[in-house]
Design a protein around this motif. Structure first.
Motif, PDB file in Angstrom:
ATOM      1  N   GLN A   1       0.837  -1.190   0.000  1.00  0.00           N
ATOM      2  CA  GLN A   1       0.000   0.000   0.000  1.00  0.00           C
ATOM      3  C   GLN A   1       0.876   1.245   0.000  1.00  0.00           C
ATOM      4  OE1 GLN A   1      -3.083  -0.387  -0.401  1.00  0.00           O
ATOM      5  NE2 GLN A   1      -4.112   1.529   0.119  1.00  0.00           N
ATOM      6  N   VAL A   2       0.470   2.234  -0.752  1.00  0.00           N
ATOM      7  CA  VAL A   2       1.212   3.487  -0.842  1.00  0.00           C
ATOM      8  C   VAL A   2       0.545   4.521   0.047  1.00  0.00           C
ATOM      9  CG1 VAL A   2       1.846   5.357  -2.394  1.00  0.00           C
ATOM     10  CG2 VAL A   2       2.015   2.981  -3.173  1.00  0.00           C
TER      11      VAL A   2
ATOM     12  N   LEU B   1      -1.320  22.779  -3.837  1.00  0.00           N
ATOM     13  CA  LEU B   1      -1.501  21.564  -3.064  1.00  0.00           C
ATOM     14  C   LEU B   1      -0.284  20.655  -3.229  1.00  0.00           C
ATOM     15  CD1 LEU B   1      -5.224  20.671  -3.877  1.00  0.00           C
ATOM     16  CD2 LEU B   1      -4.322  22.127  -2.057  1.00  0.00           C
ATOM     17  N   SER B   2       0.035  19.962  -2.158  1.00  0.00           N
ATOM     18  CA  SER B   2       1.143  19.017  -2.184  1.00  0.00           C
ATOM     19  C   SER B   2       0.652  17.649  -1.736  1.00  0.00           C
ATOM     20  CB  SER B   2       2.265  19.478  -1.260  1.00  0.00           C
ATOM     21  OG  SER B   2       2.740  20.748  -1.627  1.00  0.00           O
ATOM     22  N   CYS B   3       1.291  16.620  -2.243  1.00  0.00           N
ATOM     23  CA  CYS B   3       0.966  15.251  -1.852  1.00  0.00           C
ATOM     24  C   CYS B   3       2.270  14.490  -1.701  1.00  0.00           C
ATOM     25  CB  CYS B   3       0.064  14.596  -2.889  1.00  0.00           C
ATOM     26  SG  CYS B   3      -0.294  12.848  -2.591  1.00  0.00           S
ATOM     27  N   ALA B   4       2.603  14.156  -0.485  1.00  0.00           N
ATOM     28  CA  ALA B   4       3.800  13.369  -0.227  1.00  0.00           C
ATOM     29  C   ALA B   4       3.439  11.892  -0.334  1.00  0.00           C
ATOM     30  CB  ALA B   4       4.343  13.685   1.158  1.00  0.00           C
ATOM     31  N   THR B   5       4.270  11.143  -1.033  1.00  0.00           N
ATOM     32  CA  THR B   5       3.979   9.730  -1.260  1.00  0.00           C
ATOM     33  C   THR B   5       5.130   8.853  -0.821  1.00  0.00           C
ATOM     34  OG1 THR B   5       3.632   8.064  -2.980  1.00  0.00           O
ATOM     35  CG2 THR B   5       4.760  10.055  -3.639  1.00  0.00           C
ATOM     36  N   SER B   6       4.779   7.640  -0.401  1.00  0.00           N
ATOM     37  CA  SER B   6       5.793   6.681   0.005  1.00  0.00           C
ATOM     38  C   SER B   6       6.223   5.788  -1.162  1.00  0.00           C
ATOM     39  CB  SER B   6       5.278   5.812   1.150  1.00  0.00           C
ATOM     40  OG  SER B   6       4.164   5.048   0.722  1.00  0.00           O
ATOM     41  N   ALA B   7       5.653   5.987  -2.340  1.00  0.00           N
ATOM     42  CA  ALA B   7       5.953   5.139  -3.498  1.00  0.00           C
ATOM     43  C   ALA B   7       7.374   5.382  -3.985  1.00  0.00           C
ATOM     44  CB  ALA B   7       4.972   5.429  -4.619  1.00  0.00           C
ATOM     45  N   ARG B   8       8.162   4.308  -4.015  1.00  0.00           N
ATOM     46  CA  ARG B   8       9.541   4.484  -4.457  1.00  0.00           C
ATOM     47  C   ARG B   8       9.997   3.406  -5.429  1.00  0.00           C
ATOM     48  NH1 ARG B   8      12.297   8.070  -1.162  1.00  0.00           N
ATOM     49  NH2 ARG B   8      11.189   8.667   0.728  1.00  0.00           N
TER      50      ARG B   8
ATOM     51  N   TYR C   1      -8.323  15.375  -3.349  1.00  0.00           N
ATOM     52  CA  TYR C   1      -7.682  14.128  -2.980  1.00  0.00           C
ATOM     53  C   TYR C   1      -6.554  13.802  -3.951  1.00  0.00           C
ATOM     54  CZ  TYR C   1     -11.840  13.207  -0.133  1.00  0.00           C
ATOM     55  OH  TYR C   1     -12.847  13.284   0.796  1.00  0.00           O
ATOM     56  N   CYS C   2      -5.520  13.243  -3.411  1.00  0.00           N
ATOM     57  CA  CYS C   2      -4.404  12.727  -4.194  1.00  0.00           C
ATOM     58  C   CYS C   2      -4.621  11.219  -4.376  1.00  0.00           C
ATOM     59  CB  CYS C   2      -3.111  13.008  -3.420  1.00  0.00           C
ATOM     60  SG  CYS C   2      -1.616  12.325  -4.118  1.00  0.00           S
ATOM     61  N   ARG C   3      -4.346  10.726  -5.557  1.00  0.00           N
ATOM     62  CA  ARG C   3      -4.506   9.302  -5.813  1.00  0.00           C
ATOM     63  C   ARG C   3      -3.287   8.744  -6.531  1.00  0.00           C
ATOM     64  NH1 ARG C   3      -8.470   6.043  -9.883  1.00  0.00           N
ATOM     65  NH2 ARG C   3      -6.751   6.570 -11.276  1.00  0.00           N
TER      66      ARG C   3
ATOM     67  N   GLN D   1      -3.499  -2.677  -9.788  1.00  0.00           N
ATOM     68  CA  GLN D   1      -3.182  -3.625  -8.722  1.00  0.00           C
ATOM     69  C   GLN D   1      -2.988  -2.887  -7.407  1.00  0.00           C
ATOM     70  OE1 GLN D   1       0.281  -5.993  -9.524  1.00  0.00           O
ATOM     71  NE2 GLN D   1      -0.207  -7.483  -7.951  1.00  0.00           N
ATOM     72  N   VAL D   2      -2.489  -1.663  -7.508  1.00  0.00           N
ATOM     73  CA  VAL D   2      -2.344  -0.818  -6.329  1.00  0.00           C
ATOM     74  C   VAL D   2      -3.075   0.490  -6.607  1.00  0.00           C
ATOM     75  CG1 VAL D   2      -0.774   0.436  -4.822  1.00  0.00           C
ATOM     76  CG2 VAL D   2      -0.110  -1.811  -5.752  1.00  0.00           C
ATOM     77  N   VAL D   3      -4.013   0.817  -5.748  1.00  0.00           N
ATOM     78  CA  VAL D   3      -4.726   2.094  -5.825  1.00  0.00           C
ATOM     79  C   VAL D   3      -4.785   2.650  -4.409  1.00  0.00           C
ATOM     80  CG1 VAL D   3      -6.833   3.316  -6.430  1.00  0.00           C
ATOM     81  CG2 VAL D   3      -6.129   1.307  -7.758  1.00  0.00           C
ATOM     82  N   SER D   4      -4.251   3.831  -4.226  1.00  0.00           N
ATOM     83  CA  SER D   4      -4.240   4.456  -2.908  1.00  0.00           C
ATOM     84  C   SER D   4      -4.753   5.875  -3.000  1.00  0.00           C
ATOM     85  CB  SER D   4      -2.825   4.475  -2.326  1.00  0.00           C
ATOM     86  OG  SER D   4      -2.353   3.170  -2.097  1.00  0.00           O
ATOM     87  N   TRP D   5      -5.455   6.278  -1.946  1.00  0.00           N
ATOM     88  CA  TRP D   5      -5.993   7.636  -1.845  1.00  0.00           C
ATOM     89  C   TRP D   5      -5.446   8.317  -0.604  1.00  0.00           C
ATOM     90  CZ3 TRP D   5      -9.403   9.904  -5.322  1.00  0.00           C
ATOM     91  CH2 TRP D   5     -10.013   9.053  -6.255  1.00  0.00           C
ATOM     92  N   GLY D   6      -5.266   9.614  -0.710  1.00  0.00           N
ATOM     93  CA  GLY D   6      -4.975  10.400   0.464  1.00  0.00           C
ATOM     94  C   GLY D   6      -6.260  10.676   1.229  1.00  0.00           C
ATOM     95  N   ARG D   7      -6.135  11.335   2.350  1.00  0.00           N
ATOM     96  CA  ARG D   7      -7.306  11.618   3.190  1.00  0.00           C
ATOM     97  C   ARG D   7      -8.089  12.833   2.724  1.00  0.00           C
ATOM     98  NH1 ARG D   7      -5.750  10.430   9.533  1.00  0.00           N
ATOM     99  NH2 ARG D   7      -5.256   8.224   9.250  1.00  0.00           N
ATOM    100  N   GLY D   8      -7.515  13.618   1.857  1.00  0.00           N
ATOM    101  CA  GLY D   8      -8.218  14.793   1.346  1.00  0.00           C
ATOM    102  C   GLY D   8      -7.776  16.071   2.018  1.00  0.00           C
ATOM    103  N   ASN D   9      -7.908  17.142   1.290  1.00  0.00           N
ATOM    104  CA  ASN D   9      -7.481  18.453   1.767  1.00  0.00           C
ATOM    105  C   ASN D   9      -8.511  19.466   1.268  1.00  0.00           C
ATOM    106  OD1 ASN D   9      -5.913  20.349   2.965  1.00  0.00           O
ATOM    107  ND2 ASN D   9      -4.090  19.952   1.765  1.00  0.00           N
ATOM    108  N   GLN D  10      -9.100  20.209   2.189  1.00  0.00           N
ATOM    109  CA  GLN D  10     -10.200  21.093   1.804  1.00  0.00           C
ATOM    110  C   GLN D  10      -9.702  22.404   1.239  1.00  0.00           C
ATOM    111  OE1 GLN D  10     -13.280  21.530   4.733  1.00  0.00           O
ATOM    112  NE2 GLN D  10     -14.729  22.096   3.126  1.00  0.00           N
ATOM    113  N   VAL D  11     -10.344  22.815   0.172  1.00  0.00           N
ATOM    114  CA  VAL D  11     -10.100  24.118  -0.450  1.00  0.00           C
ATOM    115  C   VAL D  11     -11.409  24.899  -0.414  1.00  0.00           C
ATOM    116  CG1 VAL D  11      -9.566  25.324  -2.600  1.00  0.00           C
ATOM    117  CG2 VAL D  11      -8.240  23.293  -1.924  1.00  0.00           C
TER     118      VAL D  11
END
Length: 121
Positions: free
Chosen positions: A1-2, A20-27, A98-100, A107-117
């Motif tokens: 999971q990312v 907006l920024s989205c930090a990801t653990s995908a490497r 949301y960042c996706r 096979q891998v689909v991940s969503w962020g928690r969301g950020n309100q604008v």
């Protein structure tokens, strides 16, 4: 999971800008797609709309017609971060963004928690 963590939302006046920024653990993925989606007020999760997307390999981008010319998506692979520069914001752009992350075969689909604008008129 990312893991995905968004930041940078908030309140802005109509005509203003936000990034907006989205930090990801995908490497370790050889290819993937990342995107920004938004869920306007009163809409369900299933009604999230794609705002902008970018491919991890090649950097090809896509935008919703409503944001073309105003929004810019970019991916910093060195920082493992996705960004969305939003300019000339009207109130209609107010939403939870949301960042996706998605691999080509989903096979891998991940969503962020969301950020309100919030865009004030």
């Amino acid at each position: 999971q990312v893991q995905l963590v968004e930041s940078g939302g908030g309140l802005v006046q109509a005509g203003g800008s936000l990034r907006l920024s989205c930090a990801t653990s995908a490497r370790t993925f050889s290819n993937y797609e990342m995107g920004w989606y938004r869920q306007p007020p009163g809409k369900d999760r299933e009604e999230r709309e794609l705002v902008a997307s970018i491919m991890g390999r090649g950097g090809g981008t896509g935008y919703a017609d409503s944001v073309k010319g105003r929004f810019t998506v970019n991916l910093d692979t060195a920082e493992n971060a996705l960004y969305l520069q939003m300019n000339n914001l009207p109130p209609e752009d107010a939403a939870i963004y949301y960042c996706r992350f998605r691999t080509p075969t989903a096979q891998v689909v991940s969503w962020g928690r969301g950020n309100q604008v919030v865009v004030s008129s």
